[in-house]
Design a protein around this motif. Structure first.
Motif, PDB file in Angstrom:
ATOM      1  N   ARG A  62      42.180  39.871  60.351  1.00 22.90           N
ATOM      2  CA  ARG A  62      42.499  40.618  59.523  1.00 22.90           C
ATOM      3  C   ARG A  62      42.087  42.183  59.681  1.00 22.90           C
ATOM      4  O   ARG A  62      42.623  43.167  59.341  1.00 22.90           O
ATOM      5  CB  ARG A  62      42.466  40.161  58.014  1.00 22.90           C
ATOM      6  N   MET A  84      30.134  45.776  54.585  1.00 24.97           N
ATOM      7  CA  MET A  84      31.167  46.477  54.506  1.00 24.97           C
ATOM      8  C   MET A  84      31.855  46.066  53.173  1.00 24.97           C
ATOM      9  O   MET A  84      31.082  45.392  52.185  1.00 24.97           O
ATOM     10  CB  MET A  84      32.290  45.919  55.712  1.00 24.97           C
ATOM     11  N   VAL A 119      35.072  45.198  50.306  1.00 21.89           N
ATOM     12  CA  VAL A 119      36.720  44.983  49.967  1.00 21.89           C
ATOM     13  C   VAL A 119      36.832  45.233  48.335  1.00 21.89           C
ATOM     14  O   VAL A 119      36.008  44.911  47.455  1.00 21.89           O
ATOM     15  CB  VAL A 119      36.776  43.245  50.025  1.00 21.89           C
ATOM     16  N   GLN A 132      38.184  45.346  45.144  1.00 20.23           N
ATOM     17  CA  GLN A 132      38.739  44.068  44.022  1.00 20.23           C
ATOM     18  C   GLN A 132      39.652  44.884  43.076  1.00 20.23           C
ATOM     19  O   GLN A 132      40.795  44.016  42.794  1.00 20.23           O
ATOM     20  CB  GLN A 132      37.503  43.488  43.408  1.00 20.23           C
ATOM     21  N   ALA A 155      37.374  36.952  50.762  1.00 18.50           N
ATOM     22  CA  ALA A 155      37.460  38.252  50.582  1.00 18.50           C
ATOM     23  C   ALA A 155      37.880  38.789  51.822  1.00 18.50           C
ATOM     24  O   ALA A 155      38.879  39.795  52.153  1.00 18.50           O
ATOM     25  CB  ALA A 155      36.621  39.032  49.815  1.00 18.50           C
ATOM     26  N   VAL A 156      37.009  38.651  52.878  1.00 21.11           N
ATOM     27  CA  VAL A 156      37.579  38.918  54.301  1.00 21.11           C
ATOM     28  C   VAL A 156      38.698  38.290  54.780  1.00 21.11           C
ATOM     29  O   VAL A 156      39.591  38.902  55.393  1.00 21.11           O
ATOM     30  CB  VAL A 156      36.342  38.465  55.374  1.00 21.11           C
ATOM     31  N   GLU A 157      38.976  37.270  54.328  1.00 21.69           N
ATOM     32  CA  GLU A 157      40.392  36.585  54.655  1.00 21.69           C
ATOM     33  C   GLU A 157      41.327  36.971  54.221  1.00 21.69           C
ATOM     34  O   GLU A 157      42.744  36.593  54.143  1.00 21.69           O
ATOM     35  CB  GLU A 157      40.195  35.115  54.429  1.00 21.69           C
ATOM     36  N   GLY A 158      41.260  38.056  52.911  1.00 19.57           N
ATOM     37  CA  GLY A 158      42.209  38.388  52.137  1.00 19.57           C
ATOM     38  C   GLY A 158      42.681  37.715  50.881  1.00 19.57           C
ATOM     39  O   GLY A 158      43.386  37.956  50.175  1.00 19.57           O
ATOM     40  N   LEU A 179      33.497  44.582  46.225  1.00 19.56           N
ATOM     41  CA  LEU A 179      32.582  43.367  46.662  1.00 19.56           C
ATOM     42  C   LEU A 179      32.247  43.742  48.139  1.00 19.56           C
ATOM     43  O   LEU A 179      33.038  44.052  49.042  1.00 19.56           O
ATOM     44  CB  LEU A 179      33.535  42.390  47.000  1.00 19.56           C
ATOM     45  N   ASN A 228      41.213  37.326  47.740  1.00 19.41           N
ATOM     46  CA  ASN A 228      40.403  37.747  46.621  1.00 19.41           C
ATOM     47  C   ASN A 228      40.540  37.170  45.260  1.00 19.41           C
ATOM     48  O   ASN A 228      41.553  37.374  44.767  1.00 19.41           O
ATOM     49  CB  ASN A 228      40.470  39.251  46.381  1.00 19.41           C
ATOM     50  N   LEU A 258      38.303  35.054  62.083  1.00 15.46           N
ATOM     51  CA  LEU A 258      37.768  35.958  60.789  1.00 15.46           C
ATOM     52  C   LEU A 258      38.043  37.299  60.729  1.00 15.46           C
ATOM     53  O   LEU A 258      38.251  38.036  59.766  1.00 15.46           O
ATOM     54  CB  LEU A 258      36.265  35.299  60.443  1.00 15.46           C
TER      55      LEU A 258
END
Lengths: 453, 123
Positions: free
Chosen positions: B100, B26, B28, B30, A80-83, B80, A85, B97
């Motif tokens: 991004r 943190m 992300v 979805q 997810a951090v790498e993009g 997430l 998902n 890592l």
């Protein structure tokens, strides 16, 4: 790992370089994705071919890479951090808990955040005989990601790999050979193509392997939800031959994965007939005689010399994690290889200096993993330590997440979400040992009192 | 495909992180949207609306500071969480890592610069 007709200083990728990747599973797709992304960041134009003959959109063995299909909690987060998902069309089921089954009882253990952070997937498009394709293949999804970033997919089986003028050359039937500046082996230990890399004569030796047994149990989405929920079911049963067993709920199916010695269909039937296991299934359920099953190999030791000038092997054809999280190891080795190839070079020396440390870290960690699984094998044969484990886990469910020591040790061990080294040292913590000892003594005391009465 | 949803689902208007709280993860996004708001003189100002793929809450991981804004679900949103320890260990082993996240932070600084310039031009 001798140089092949070229000096080290010349062994670098530049704009216009050609890279070949044999195998379009997770390792090959991750490598291609990261190599092309890194190349883009440094304005390098690389031509990359992925050789993959499988069509992952076909159900059954033809489109499957044979694996239990669990994406660990740590990998889901890192992706997810790498993009990357993982979409619901690819994830068969999000997992937020596991149920530990032992002869003396069962207990459910939830993730500390009560969140779906483990993904179960099919590497292909599902088992043989699947009626309706509702979900997509995980391998297919990653391959599409690599293609979307500029990789060229060659849907052919590689028939030979040779050296030509110091460069590796790939042969496929009916086409002229294709030479590459860098050739990547990402074929996995179940592919006959791995032998082609051994024939390249750079002292590469395939890893030692063992077989696991995987079978697909069809229930339908509603019964999977009511009977198994969003929990992986893990069994610590004192059965000869068996090291580890798990039931992994997917969409319409549940995957049964057994790791042990000489696991065959007969053993599977006796396992499913065990009273503790039977409790998990509906009363009238029986294993279908034509259930899709396989006995894939998995690595138990590292490959030897998985790189040379212009050639590198990644994923489980190089080094992978012991028993768990093979896809996580594929991600780590693939990314380390891609970084080395773009930023450092493609000679054996470059791979030794910049790629091998990532493999060595996995390999060193596996030593702790082997100790942990040996400990689990021992404990499952002993009645009172097992009682101690069960009592400790049950009591911990009422506590804060940070105070669930045994639950987290088991969670990380069964899901592959933490380094084995971390898990091992957590089990040596005086507080953990003291609590385990107290629960074990209490179990002995209660048993003796029952016997007296 | 409901079974394959990862993360946690928040109903409309539910707070995911609150300004001033200590953060140890943190997030992300979805699926869905979230709004980012900040209190100024007892008024709640909307700073941004984020969508699937966007990251928030990362500033509390890099500094030892509290959450700088409140984030709420705008409609149903699925998010997430990424553990601070897991993320920082990953960055320690593989600094790329964080690339991004840096890209997104860089974009936010650009947007803020443009906003400051616009406000100054108004004066």
């Amino acid at each position: 790992m001798q140089a092949r007709g070229a000096e080290d200083k010349r062994l670098k990728l530049d704009s216009g370089s050609h890279v070949g990747v044999v195998g379009g599973g997770p390792a090959g797709s991750f490598f291609s994705y990261f190599l092309l992304r890194f190349a883009q960041r440094v304005d390098m134009d690389i031509h990359l071919d992925i050789y993959e003959s499988r069509n992952f959109s076909v159900p059954g063995p033809a489109g499957c890479n044979m694996c239990a299909g669990v994406i660990s909690e740590s990998l889901v987060q890192i992706l997810a951090v790498e993009g990357i998902n993982l979409p619901p069309e690819v994830v068969q089921r999000g997992i937020n808990s596991y149920v530990l089954h032992m002869e003396m009882g069962s207990t459910i253990i939830y993730t500390p955040l009560d969140e779906m952070r483990i993904a179960t997937v099919y590497r292909g498009s599902g088992p043989r005989g699947v009626q309706q394709l509702k979900w997509s293949s995980f391998d297919g999804y990653l391959l599409e990601l690599a293609v979307a970033n500029g990789a060229n997919l060659v849907r052919s089986r590689v028939s030979g790999i040779t050296w030509n003028g110091g460069k590796p050359e790939v042969q496929i039937k009916g086409k002229p050979p294709q030479a590459y500046d860098l050739l990547v082996g990402a074929v996995g230990v179940n592919s006959p193509s791995l032998g082609l890399f051994e024939k390249l004569d750079f002292q590469y030796q395939q890893p030692k392997v063992r077989r696991t047994f995987i079978t697909e149990l069809e229930f339908g989405v509603d019964l999977v939800r009511t009977q198994f929920g969003n929990s992986m079911h893990v069994f610590l049963l004192n059965l000869p031959k068996l090291d580890f067993a798990s039931l992994i709920p997917k969409g319409d199916y549940v995957t049964l994965c057994l790791i042990g010695t000489d696991i065959d269909r007969k053993f599977v039937e006796s396992f499913l007939d065990h009273p503790v296991v039977k409790e998990c299934f509906p009363a009238d359920w029986a294993l279908a005689p034509d259930a899709c099953h396989c006995s894939p190999k998995f690595s138990t030791a590292d490959a030897l010399h998985p790189f040379a000038d212009r050639v590198i092997l990644i994923g489980d054809s190089g080094v992978t994690r012991f028993n768990k999280d093979g896809i996580g190891a594929a991600y780590r080795t693939a990314k380390a290889a891609a970084m080395t190839a773009i930023f450092e070079g493609i000679s054996a020396k470059d791979f030794q200096k910049h790629y091998w440390p990532a493999c060595r870290a996995i390999s060193h960690d596996n030593r702790f993993g082997k100790l942990i699984f040996a400990g689990a094998r021992l404990i499952k044969k002993m009645r009172y330590p097992l009682y101690g484990v069960l009592r400790m886990v049950k009591k911990e469910q009422q506590r804060l997440a940070s105070q669930r020591q045994m639950s987290m040790v088991l969670w990380d061990m069964f899901t592959g979400s933490a380094r084995y080294r971390d898990i091992f040292f957590r089990t040596l913590h005086p507080y953990f040992l003291a609590r385990f000892l107290i629960e074990m003594v209490l179990a002995i005391f209660l048993a003796s009192r029952r016997d007296t009465n | 495909m409901e079974t394959g949803r990862l993360g946690k689902t928040y109903p409309d208007r539910e707070v995911i992180v609150r300004e001033g709280e200590v953060g140890d993860c943190m997030f992300v996004i979805q699926a869905g949207h979230v709004e980012v708001t900040r209190r100024v003189d007892d008024r709640e100002i909307r700073i941004a609306v984020l969508e699937a793929g966007d990251v928030f809450g990362e500033m509390a991981l890099f500094g030892q500071e509290t959450r700088s804004a409140t984030v709420r679900a705008l409609g149903e949103a699925r998010v997430l969480s990424i553990d601070k320890r897991e993320f920082l260990r990953g960055v320690h082993k593989d600094p790329s890592l964080a690339f991004r996240i840096l890209q997104r932070m860089s974009q936010r600084i650009r947007d803020l610069d443009a906003e400051v310039a616009r406000l100054k031009a108004r004066d």
